[in-house]
Design an enzyme around this catalytic site. Sequence first.
Site, PDB file in Angstrom:
ATOM      1  N   ALA A  13       0.463 -63.071 -83.157  1.00 35.84           N
ATOM      2  CA  ALA A  13       1.154 -63.668 -84.301  1.00 35.84           C
ATOM      3  C   ALA A  13       2.557 -63.090 -84.432  1.00 35.84           C
ATOM      4  CB  ALA A  13       0.366 -63.448 -85.583  1.00 35.84           C
ATOM      5  N   TYR A  14       2.660 -61.777 -84.356  1.00 44.83           N
ATOM      6  CA  TYR A  14       3.968 -61.137 -84.465  1.00 44.83           C
ATOM      7  C   TYR A  14       4.880 -61.575 -83.318  1.00 44.83           C
ATOM      8  CZ  TYR A  14       7.469 -57.463 -85.065  1.00 44.83           C
ATOM      9  OH  TYR A  14       8.646 -56.781 -85.253  1.00 44.83           O
TER      10      TYR A  14
END
Length: 249
Positions: free
Chosen positions: A155-156
């Site tokens: 996600a990051y």
Amino acid sequence: MSVFEGRFAERGAIVTGGASGLGKAVAARLVAEGARVSLWDLDSGTLAAAQAETGACDVQALDVSDAQQVASAASASAKALGTVGVLICSAGITGATAPVHEFPIDSWQRVFEINVHGLFYCNRAVVPYMLDGGYGRIVNVASVAGKEGNPNASAYSASKAAVIGLTKSLGKELAGRGVIANALTPATFESPILSQLPPSQVDYMRSKIPMGRLGEVDESAAMICFMASEECSFTTASTFDTSGGRTTF
């Protein structure tokens, strides 16, 4: 901290994520170099302390993932500062540490709400003030993870790749109109955000840096202040690294 006296004289600057870490360090340096600074952050309590520490003249407590709150904060900051010539978007979260097939959906969504949607809302809300003034410098804080990807941080990594893409698009849109937009892609540096990660993930990221150490917040703050200054006049829609040699493109 080396300071270029008067470099930001008469400039109004907004710094998101300004109550701690990189945002606070950048705000302090901008103030020291003559800027009038508005700090944006979610935590009103830490904002008050950061304002006293940095010398910022304005604070706005808001959730950047709420477009209406961002628009209202931009209007309030523009009034408080008189003009907005600099926007530093450093608000962000890491999200969960897990492989893709086990990644919590709520964590994935929240990372994108803040790191991508929130940054978009901030850029969208502030650009009109810059265009009205005929001048602007935008620095969107991305990450080397957006270029290389970190395992168990999908996600990051994906959100920071989106920040790079957005910034490249924005910089090209505004080229020739007095507003420059670039992204910073730091490797891991000492910051409160590391508390969101398990030590094993921090150790992995450190191991990928040829210099063999994490960055220092002042190193990235110094680069941001160059990117936010008049000196950065012929580079837009680009990325600047502070990665200790990890990325070379």
